[in-house]
Design an enzyme around this catalytic site. Sequence first.
Site, PDB file in Angstrom:
ATOM      1  N   CYS A  91     -36.028   0.752  45.228  1.00  0.00           N
ATOM      2  CA  CYS A  91     -35.139   1.783  44.695  1.00  0.00           C
ATOM      3  C   CYS A  91     -33.695   1.274  44.709  1.00  0.00           C
ATOM      4  O   CYS A  91     -33.375   0.326  44.017  1.00  0.00           O
ATOM      5  CB  CYS A  91     -35.313   3.096  45.447  1.00  0.00           C
ATOM      6  SG  CYS A  91     -34.605   4.517  44.559  1.00  0.00           S
TER       7      CYS A  91
ATOM      8  N   HIS B  39     -40.973   3.880  44.204  1.00  0.00           N
ATOM      9  CA  HIS B  39     -41.204   3.876  45.645  1.00  0.00           C
ATOM     10  C   HIS B  39     -42.661   3.516  45.950  1.00  0.00           C
ATOM     11  O   HIS B  39     -43.538   4.378  45.856  1.00  0.00           O
ATOM     12  CB  HIS B  39     -40.889   5.253  46.236  1.00  0.00           C
ATOM     13  CG  HIS B  39     -39.434   5.566  46.270  1.00  0.00           C
ATOM     14  ND1 HIS B  39     -38.638   5.290  47.348  1.00  0.00           N
ATOM     15  CD2 HIS B  39     -38.619   6.135  45.338  1.00  0.00           C
ATOM     16  CE1 HIS B  39     -37.398   5.672  47.103  1.00  0.00           C
ATOM     17  NE2 HIS B  39     -37.355   6.179  45.887  1.00  0.00           N
TER      18      HIS B  39
ATOM     19  N   GLU C 208     -44.025   3.139  48.782  1.00  0.00           N
ATOM     20  CA  GLU C 208     -44.461   3.921  49.942  1.00  0.00           C
ATOM     21  C   GLU C 208     -44.890   5.338  49.573  1.00  0.00           C
ATOM     22  O   GLU C 208     -45.530   6.029  50.375  1.00  0.00           O
ATOM     23  CB  GLU C 208     -43.346   3.958  50.999  1.00  0.00           C
ATOM     24  CG  GLU C 208     -42.198   4.888  50.714  1.00  0.00           C
ATOM     25  CD  GLU C 208     -41.147   4.348  49.743  1.00  0.00           C
ATOM     26  OE1 GLU C 208     -40.115   5.012  49.558  1.00  0.00           O
ATOM     27  OE2 GLU C 208     -41.378   3.256  49.174  1.00  0.00           O
TER      28      GLU C 208
END
Length: 211
Positions: A86, A191, A193
């Site tokens: 990001c 992202h 994650e």
Amino acid sequence: MSFVALIDYGSGNIRSVEKALAVAAAGRMDVRTTDKPEHIAAADRIVLPGQGAFADCMNGLKAREGVVEALTEAVRQRGVPFLGICVGMQLLADRGLEFGETPGLGWIGGVCRPLARTNASIRIPHMGWNAARVTKPHPVLDALVPQAHVFFMHSFIHAPADMADIATQTDHGETFASAVARDNIVGVQFHPEKSQDKGLALLSHFIGWRP
């Protein structure tokens, strides 16, 4: 055991990245969340997360004595594999245009600028799932071939000066670089994650990557 250094410089969402990296690296590599230059210098992999404004994140890095210098020596001089997430990808640019103009790391030339709103139906921030299309094959991005839906949350983009640095593209208001790659450096605007199995696979590929 070798370890990946997850850089802690006050940016949000670091715990989610830490947990996802721990799952992806389990049994192969430790995860060390750190802002210590000596840890960065000894790392086998480096991940720079980021959430918030470009200037705040860049200033947060600079505020930690020796961190930018340790990152530059490890990544640019020794070739340690690096992943920016990001704003961590945006900081690779030469400069950012959020709340004025702020110099970036300059590792992958270009400018961090606002995502274009081409019509009133385009929502900014760009938040949610969208397709990342692979435009340049890369071992870290194999999990996305030919395209995969991943999670985004941003209003600015890294617009590379060299189109050859673009590794994936995404459409939202405009077609923008959702991943960049050069040598031992990879950056993703989305992202991992938060991107479930595709994101974990990407992180796993990064842990095993030997550029």
